[in-house]
Design a protein around this motif. Structure first.
Motif, mmCIF file in Angstrom:
data_model
loop_
_atom_site.group_PDB
_atom_site.id
_atom_site.type_symbol
_atom_site.label_atom_id
_atom_site.label_comp_id
_atom_site.label_asym_id
_atom_site.label_seq_id
_atom_site.Cartn_x
_atom_site.Cartn_y
_atom_site.Cartn_z
ATOM 1 N N MET A 1 6.447 -4.095 -16.738
ATOM 2 C CA MET A 1 5.269 -3.305 -16.471
ATOM 3 C C MET A 1 5.060 -3.255 -14.946
ATOM 4 N N ALA A 2 4.708 -2.106 -14.450
ATOM 5 C CA ALA A 2 4.490 -1.923 -13.008
ATOM 6 C C ALA A 2 3.120 -2.473 -12.614
ATOM 7 N N THR A 3 3.072 -3.055 -11.427
ATOM 8 C CA THR A 3 1.816 -3.558 -10.885
ATOM 9 C C THR A 3 1.355 -2.604 -9.801
ATOM 10 N N TRP A 4 0.077 -2.257 -9.821
ATOM 11 C CA TRP A 4 -0.455 -1.361 -8.806
ATOM 12 C C TRP A 4 -1.896 -1.744 -8.515
ATOM 13 N N GLU A 5 -2.425 -1.178 -7.443
ATOM 14 C CA GLU A 5 -3.821 -1.423 -7.084
ATOM 15 C C GLU A 5 -4.430 -0.117 -6.577
ATOM 16 N N VAL A 6 -5.741 -0.085 -6.595
ATOM 17 C CA VAL A 6 -6.480 1.090 -6.149
ATOM 18 C C VAL A 6 -7.102 0.765 -4.799
ATOM 19 N N GLU A 7 -6.856 1.625 -3.812
ATOM 20 C CA GLU A 7 -7.501 1.443 -2.508
ATOM 21 C C GLU A 7 -8.630 2.451 -2.388
ATOM 22 N N LEU A 8 -9.781 1.955 -1.989
ATOM 23 C CA LEU A 8 -10.976 2.774 -1.841
ATOM 24 C C LEU A 8 -11.335 2.865 -0.366
ATOM 25 N N VAL A 9 -11.568 4.080 0.124
ATOM 26 C CA VAL A 9 -12.008 4.288 1.505
ATOM 27 C C VAL A 9 -13.279 5.132 1.429
ATOM 28 N N VAL A 10 -14.373 4.584 1.964
ATOM 29 C CA VAL A 10 -15.672 5.259 1.903
ATOM 30 C C VAL A 10 -16.220 5.431 3.309
ATOM 31 N N GLU A 11 -16.687 6.626 3.636
ATOM 32 C CA GLU A 11 -17.353 6.873 4.913
ATOM 33 C C GLU A 11 -18.711 6.175 4.875
ATOM 34 N N THR A 12 -19.017 5.368 5.886
ATOM 35 C CA THR A 12 -20.287 4.637 5.890
ATOM 36 C C THR A 12 -21.186 5.031 7.056
ATOM 37 N N GLY A 13 -20.876 6.133 7.716
ATOM 38 C CA GLY A 13 -21.730 6.606 8.806
ATOM 39 C C GLY A 13 -21.048 6.476 10.146
ATOM 40 N N LEU A 14 -21.852 6.599 11.205
ATOM 41 C CA LEU A 14 -21.343 6.516 12.570
ATOM 42 C C LEU A 14 -21.729 5.195 13.208
ATOM 43 N N ASN A 15 -20.840 4.677 14.039
ATOM 44 C CA ASN A 15 -21.141 3.486 14.818
ATOM 45 C C ASN A 15 -22.155 3.885 15.883
ATOM 46 N N PRO A 16 -23.330 3.249 15.910
ATOM 47 C CA PRO A 16 -24.368 3.656 16.865
ATOM 48 C C PRO A 16 -23.966 3.459 18.326
ATOM 49 N N LYS A 17 -23.078 2.515 18.600
ATOM 50 C CA LYS A 17 -22.670 2.266 19.986
ATOM 51 C C LYS A 17 -21.611 3.244 20.463
ATOM 52 N N THR A 18 -20.631 3.531 19.592
ATOM 53 C CA THR A 18 -19.500 4.355 20.015
ATOM 54 C C THR A 18 -19.571 5.791 19.513
#
Length: 104
Positions: A1-18
């Motif tokens: 059986m193949a092993t796999w994983e799910v990668e999640l990338v979520v936008e969380t806003g802007l860095n206030p400093k940069t």
């Protein structure tokens, strides 16, 4: 059986400093776990309550806060030192697994 994983990338806003985009990246074993995490992170990011992971320690944050304070009176500094000592003692108890037993 193949092993796999799910990668999640979520936008969380802007860095206030940069002004650059911030993203939260997480990996999960199942799609259901990823969907649940997405819902939580997206809701918190939209509400402005999302707190990104950080390698800063409590000591570093406290020191940065203290460094930003100027003209503190000796009595104020003494109060901060006392509070800090109490905090360190309580976190040491938590780390050791000890707890206070109350006697009635």
């Amino acid at each position: 059986m193949a092993t796999w994983e799910v990668e999640l990338v979520v936008e969380t806003g802007l860095n206030p400093k940069t002004g650059k985009r911030r993203q939260a990246r997480r990996r999960f074993a199942t799609i259901d776990d990823a969907v649940d995490a997405y819902a939580k992170i997206h809701t918190e990011a939209t509400a402005g309550t999302f707190v990104a992971r950080s390698s800063l320690t409590v000591d570093q944050v406290c020191q940065e806060w203290l460094d930003g304070r100027h003209g503190l009176r000796p009595k104020t500094l003494a109060g901060i030192a006392t509070s800090s000592s109490r905090f360190e003692a309580s976190t040491a108890l938590c780390r050791s697994g000890s707890s206070r037993s109350s006697t009635s």
